[in-house]
Design a protein around this motif. Sequence first.
Motif, PDB file in Angstrom:
ATOM      1  N   CYS A  25       0.808  -1.263   0.123  1.00 18.89           N
ATOM      2  CA  CYS A  25      -0.039  -0.072   0.136  1.00 18.89           C
ATOM      3  C   CYS A  25       0.896   1.286  -0.007  1.00 18.89           C
ATOM      4  N   GLY A  26       2.069   1.170  -0.351  1.00 13.72           N
ATOM      5  CA  GLY A  26       2.982   2.129  -0.592  1.00 13.72           C
ATOM      6  C   GLY A  26       3.286   2.351  -2.047  1.00 13.72           C
ATOM      7  N   SER A  27       2.505   1.865  -2.892  1.00 17.77           N
ATOM      8  CA  SER A  27       2.755   1.920  -4.256  1.00 17.77           C
ATOM      9  C   SER A  27       1.816   3.091  -4.960  1.00 17.77           C
ATOM     10  N   LEU A  28       2.077   4.373  -4.475  1.00 11.35           N
ATOM     11  CA  LEU A  28       1.477   5.540  -4.830  1.00 11.35           C
ATOM     12  C   LEU A  28       2.344   6.350  -5.914  1.00 11.35           C
ATOM     13  N   LEU A  29       1.782   7.473  -6.331  1.00 12.35           N
ATOM     14  CA  LEU A  29       2.271   8.246  -7.372  1.00 12.35           C
ATOM     15  C   LEU A  29       3.415   9.027  -6.607  1.00 12.35           C
ATOM     16  N   GLN A  89      10.329   7.077   1.743  1.00 10.59           N
ATOM     17  CA  GLN A  89       9.452   6.078   2.395  1.00 10.59           C
ATOM     18  C   GLN A  89       8.757   5.277   1.466  1.00 10.59           C
ATOM     19  N   GLY A  90       8.610   4.087   1.773  1.00  8.59           N
ATOM     20  CA  GLY A  90       7.566   3.170   0.980  1.00  8.59           C
ATOM     21  C   GLY A  90       8.009   2.846  -0.463  1.00  8.59           C
ATOM     22  N   HIS A  91       7.020   2.044  -1.060  1.00  8.21           N
ATOM     23  CA  HIS A  91       7.511   1.557  -2.411  1.00  8.21           C
ATOM     24  C   HIS A  91       6.291   2.168  -3.265  1.00  8.21           C
ATOM     25  N   TRP A  92       6.564   2.618  -4.374  1.00 12.39           N
ATOM     26  CA  TRP A  92       5.677   3.466  -5.076  1.00 12.39           C
ATOM     27  C   TRP A  92       6.477   3.587  -6.656  1.00 12.39           C
ATOM     28  N   SER A  93       5.388   3.754  -7.667  1.00  7.17           N
ATOM     29  CA  SER A  93       6.249   4.164  -9.156  1.00  7.17           C
ATOM     30  C   SER A  93       4.983   4.918  -9.881  1.00  7.17           C
ATOM     31  N   ALA A  94       5.745   5.834 -10.591  1.00  4.99           N
ATOM     32  CA  ALA A  94       4.646   6.330 -11.802  1.00  4.99           C
ATOM     33  C   ALA A  94       4.093   5.098 -12.746  1.00  4.99           C
ATOM     34  N   ILE A  95       2.849   5.467 -13.185  1.00  2.00           N
ATOM     35  CA  ILE A  95       2.330   4.555 -14.017  1.00  2.00           C
ATOM     36  C   ILE A  95       2.541   4.820 -15.709  1.00  2.00           C
ATOM     37  N   GLY A  96       3.414   3.834 -16.219  1.00  2.00           N
ATOM     38  CA  GLY A  96       3.631   3.943 -17.392  1.00  2.00           C
ATOM     39  C   GLY A  96       4.422   5.044 -18.016  1.00  2.00           C
ATOM     40  N   PRO A 148      13.246  10.855  -8.443  1.00  5.24           N
ATOM     41  CA  PRO A 148      12.771   9.412  -8.728  1.00  5.24           C
ATOM     42  C   PRO A 148      11.607   9.294  -9.437  1.00  5.24           C
ATOM     43  N   THR A 149      11.284   8.428 -10.109  1.00  5.29           N
ATOM     44  CA  THR A 149       9.993   7.997 -10.490  1.00  5.29           C
ATOM     45  C   THR A 149       9.406   6.632 -10.027  1.00  5.29           C
ATOM     46  N   MET A 150      10.391   5.870  -9.383  1.00  2.00           N
ATOM     47  CA  MET A 150      10.026   4.799  -8.536  1.00  2.00           C
ATOM     48  C   MET A 150      10.865   4.788  -7.447  1.00  2.00           C
ATOM     49  N   ASN A 151      10.630   4.282  -6.227  1.00  2.00           N
ATOM     50  CA  ASN A 151      11.210   3.950  -5.238  1.00  2.00           C
ATOM     51  C   ASN A 151      11.018   2.666  -4.216  1.00  2.00           C
ATOM     52  N   PHE A 152      12.052   2.325  -3.785  1.00  2.00           N
ATOM     53  CA  PHE A 152      12.168   1.010  -3.050  1.00  2.00           C
ATOM     54  C   PHE A 152      12.676   1.395  -1.899  1.00  2.00           C
ATOM     55  N   GLY A 153      11.804   2.077  -0.889  1.00  2.00           N
ATOM     56  CA  GLY A 153      12.356   2.452   0.422  1.00  2.00           C
ATOM     57  C   GLY A 153      12.536   1.106   1.682  1.00  2.00           C
ATOM     58  N   GLY A 154      13.570   1.070   2.098  1.00  2.00           N
ATOM     59  CA  GLY A 154      14.312   0.220   2.889  1.00  2.00           C
ATOM     60  C   GLY A 154      14.928  -0.753   2.291  1.00  2.00           C
ATOM     61  N   PHE A 155      15.004  -1.230   0.906  1.00  2.00           N
ATOM     62  CA  PHE A 155      15.637  -2.100   0.306  1.00  2.00           C
ATOM     63  C   PHE A 155      17.303  -2.146   0.652  1.00  2.00           C
ATOM     64  N   ASP A 156      17.910  -3.094   1.159  1.00  2.88           N
ATOM     65  CA  ASP A 156      19.121  -3.249   1.337  1.00  2.88           C
ATOM     66  C   ASP A 156      19.640  -4.644   1.087  1.00  2.88           C
ATOM     67  N   GLU A 157      20.872  -4.980   1.517  1.00  5.54           N
ATOM     68  CA  GLU A 157      21.611  -6.247   1.253  1.00  5.54           C
ATOM     69  C   GLU A 157      20.678  -7.502   2.210  1.00  5.54           C
TER      70      GLU A 157
END
Length: 230
Positions: free
Chosen positions: A10-14, A89-96, A110-119
Amino acid sequence: MSDRTESDFCGSLLVGEVISGKPRAALVRGAKWNPGDRIEVCFLDGVPSVQERVKTFAKEWTALGLANLRFVFRRKPAATPIRISFKYQGHWSAIGKECLASPFTDATQPTMNFGGFDEETPDEMMRAVVLHEFGHALGLTHEHMSPAAGIHWNEEQVYADLSGPPNHWSREIIRKNIFEVREDTNYTEFDPSSIMLYRIKKSWNFDGLEVGWNNDLSPTDRAFIRQQYP
């Protein structure tokens, strides 16, 4: 997966809204790429090993027999249509192709974000989120926003849950990402197995619908993206 929270999907927002995802799928018609397009992507930040994992998972959408598109990853930050960050914060992306227009015209953002991703992020979790967000990047909207979904929401319960931790969403963000129906889509029937569907609690609707974490492209996701990008 049990270690996720609602905010994972539910972080997949614009970006403009935040910085500030059996038969069915839906694609925003005006956001479609052209079949055969080479879509350039860059990373604005992040650890190289994590970047490589994102690349691997993203390319599942364009594997043989799926979308007739190609993601071309640039080695250095550049003015590419898709620009990925891990800082927000969160995971989100622009649409197409909406990534080409306002509010995404600043090539340093960014047009896309992966908050908190690490190794330390498990492959299973990272793969599911990357597939979901790159589904958005191909023009797919959230499954529950399709005109075919027809979910009878218990709106006050959804507002109560998502306005609290860990999401802390405003009512407007909840409305836009849960209840709003996108009529400008190509769609089939509702697919409860779609990678583009949020987790849905039974208490959030009056239909008895309960959906857990979808971690893979469903058969309909695969058939639909092939049909949209032949």
